[in-house]
Design an enzyme around this catalytic site. Structure first.
Site, PDB file in Angstrom:
ATOM      1  N   GLN A  59     -20.388 -11.795  -3.576  1.00 63.75           N
ATOM      2  CA  GLN A  59     -20.117 -13.081  -3.537  1.00 63.75           C
ATOM      3  C   GLN A  59     -18.396 -13.112  -4.927  1.00 63.75           C
ATOM      4  O   GLN A  59     -18.456 -11.695  -4.863  1.00 63.75           O
ATOM      5  CB  GLN A  59     -21.576 -13.976  -4.702  1.00 63.75           C
ATOM      6  CG  GLN A  59     -21.559 -13.380  -5.217  1.00 63.75           C
ATOM      7  CD  GLN A  59     -23.695 -13.775  -6.325  1.00 63.75           C
ATOM      8  OE1 GLN A  59     -22.926 -13.523  -7.273  1.00 63.75           O
ATOM      9  NE2 GLN A  59     -24.391 -13.518  -5.050  1.00 63.75           N
ATOM     10  N   HIS A  61     -17.120 -16.044  -8.358  1.00 63.52           N
ATOM     11  CA  HIS A  61     -17.406 -16.755  -8.863  1.00 63.52           C
ATOM     12  C   HIS A  61     -16.020 -17.776  -9.346  1.00 63.52           C
ATOM     13  O   HIS A  61     -14.735 -16.819  -9.705  1.00 63.52           O
ATOM     14  CB  HIS A  61     -17.998 -16.772  -9.957  1.00 63.52           C
ATOM     15  CG  HIS A  61     -19.579 -16.291  -9.903  1.00 63.52           C
ATOM     16  ND1 HIS A  61     -20.405 -16.595  -9.503  1.00 63.52           N
ATOM     17  CD2 HIS A  61     -20.034 -15.181 -10.403  1.00 63.52           C
ATOM     18  CE1 HIS A  61     -21.145 -15.281  -9.647  1.00 63.52           C
ATOM     19  NE2 HIS A  61     -20.924 -14.869 -10.102  1.00 63.52           N
ATOM     20  N   GLU A  78     -19.379 -13.139 -16.267  1.00 63.07           N
ATOM     21  CA  GLU A  78     -20.957 -12.460 -17.117  1.00 63.07           C
ATOM     22  C   GLU A  78     -20.505 -10.876 -16.528  1.00 63.07           C
ATOM     23  O   GLU A  78     -19.234 -10.529 -16.846  1.00 63.07           O
ATOM     24  CB  GLU A  78     -21.578 -12.921 -15.795  1.00 63.07           C
ATOM     25  CG  GLU A  78     -20.962 -12.026 -14.409  1.00 63.07           C
ATOM     26  CD  GLU A  78     -21.851 -12.910 -12.908  1.00 63.07           C
ATOM     27  OE1 GLU A  78     -23.506 -13.487 -13.432  1.00 63.07           O
ATOM     28  OE2 GLU A  78     -22.137 -11.975 -11.593  1.00 63.07           O
ATOM     29  N   HIS A 136     -18.396  -9.016  -5.681  1.00 60.72           N
ATOM     30  CA  HIS A 136     -18.894  -8.503  -6.478  1.00 60.72           C
ATOM     31  C   HIS A 136     -20.406  -7.942  -5.110  1.00 60.72           C
ATOM     32  O   HIS A 136     -20.780  -9.347  -5.042  1.00 60.72           O
ATOM     33  CB  HIS A 136     -19.097  -8.490  -8.361  1.00 60.72           C
ATOM     34  CG  HIS A 136     -19.890 -10.119  -8.718  1.00 60.72           C
ATOM     35  ND1 HIS A 136     -19.266 -10.404  -8.406  1.00 60.72           N
ATOM     36  CD2 HIS A 136     -21.392  -9.995  -8.916  1.00 60.72           C
ATOM     37  CE1 HIS A 136     -19.625 -12.183  -8.454  1.00 60.72           C
ATOM     38  NE2 HIS A 136     -21.168 -11.398  -8.547  1.00 60.72           N
ATOM     39  N   ARG A 156     -20.913 -17.422  -2.321  1.00 54.13           N
ATOM     40  CA  ARG A 156     -21.108 -16.444  -1.447  1.00 54.13           C
ATOM     41  C   ARG A 156     -20.281 -16.326  -0.004  1.00 54.13           C
ATOM     42  O   ARG A 156     -20.211 -17.363   1.094  1.00 54.13           O
ATOM     43  CB  ARG A 156     -22.298 -16.586  -0.555  1.00 54.13           C
ATOM     44  CG  ARG A 156     -23.103 -16.890  -1.853  1.00 54.13           C
ATOM     45  CD  ARG A 156     -25.258 -16.944  -1.024  1.00 54.13           C
ATOM     46  NE  ARG A 156     -25.543 -17.795  -0.531  1.00 54.13           N
ATOM     47  CZ  ARG A 156     -25.538 -18.614  -1.541  1.00 54.13           C
ATOM     48  NH1 ARG A 156     -25.900 -18.700  -3.164  1.00 54.13           N
ATOM     49  NH2 ARG A 156     -26.200 -19.860  -1.164  1.00 54.13           N
TER      50      ARG A 156
END
Length: 265
Positions: A59, A61, A78, A136, A156
């Site tokens: 996936q 972001h 993150e 990642h 995803r």
């Protein structure tokens, strides 16, 4: 100190019999434990635990700019603190070489994207920063404390045949498919220090006491790791004020996470 409500999330890739400090039925297959913000106080930073027995999806972001263009409040940077790792644990971040958008799309379609991920053998104490745009996939055998921008926004690329929606078109517009080398990646060890100081959130690893913290911190979340901090026990999370954060002590280790964003940004 304001304790945050716990949300237990069962996942097919989760783990049964997680650490008793979380007070969860050992028959539940727990994948995530979240901490809910107060109803009257939205938070810019989300903290959660992950427990894995399988590879999660490959996936990516979006960053703030891409997220805003698509009508979302923010993007998603993150970071992960590896709290426990089995001997066969793995974590994938970045790719083994630079990939063009067309290569990413083709590899996502035929599943070969898995072989292009840079799979690593993490160990307890590793700290990894995962900026938006980085491909990642968290692997099996891990207990992870994840600190992120507070939004559930994931594209995803590949999910091992699981019946969940994929987002290749959205992902290809935001992905930076290249090897991951980040200056913040480290091993926490037994010394208190600030691991992240912005631009979206801050994180401090605290061994016995908090390190010197930045002046401007807001919405500080406290997470004891292996010993209580005051009345707060390991497995719990609470909001505290910045003054309290600077004077905390414990017989063990704890984590502080806070927002560095200007409200409304």
């Amino acid at each position: 100190m304001q304790r945050l409500a716990t949300r237990i999330v069962d996942k097919p890739w989760g783990r049964k019999g997680i650490d008793p400090r979380f007070h969860v039925d050992p028959k539940r297959q727990v994948g995530e434990i979240w901490f809910e913000p107060p109803a009257d106080r939205p938070l810019d930073v989300m903290v959660k635990y992950l427990f894995t027995t399988e590879r999660l999806s490959v996936q990516v972001h979006p960053d703030d700019i891409a997220a805003h263009e698509r009508g979302h409040a923010r993007g998603k940077d993150e970071c992960w603190i590896i709290l426990d790792a089995d001997k066969d644990a793995e974590l994938g971040i970045g790719t083994v070489r630079d990939l063009s958008p067309d290569e990413v799309m083709a590899a996502a379609r035929d599943g070969s994207i898995v072989d292009l991920i840079d799979w690593r053998r993490p160990r307890a104490g590793d700290f990894i920063y995962n900026p938006a745009g980085t491909i990642h996939a968290i692997g099996p055998g891990l207990t992870v404390l994840e600190i992120q921008q507070a939004i559930d926004l994931t594209y995803r690329l590949y999910d091992y045949g699981r019946p969940r929606k994929l987002h290749p078109e959205e992902a290809v517009d935001v992905v930076r498919a290249m090897p991951h080398h980040h200056a913040l990646d480290t091993h926490v060890g037994e010394q208190s220090r600030v691991l992240v100081g912005g631009p979206h959130f801050g994180v401090a690893w605290c061994a016995g006491a908090a390190p010197e913290l930045p002046l401007l911190i807001r919405d500080v979340q406290l997470l004891p790791i292996d010993a209580p901090v005051g009345e707060l026990k390991p497995g719990e999370c609470a909001l505290i004020d910045s003054g309290t954060a600077r004077s905390l002590t414990s017989e063990g280790r704890f984590v502080l996470a806070w927002s560095t964003e200007t409200r409304g940004s």
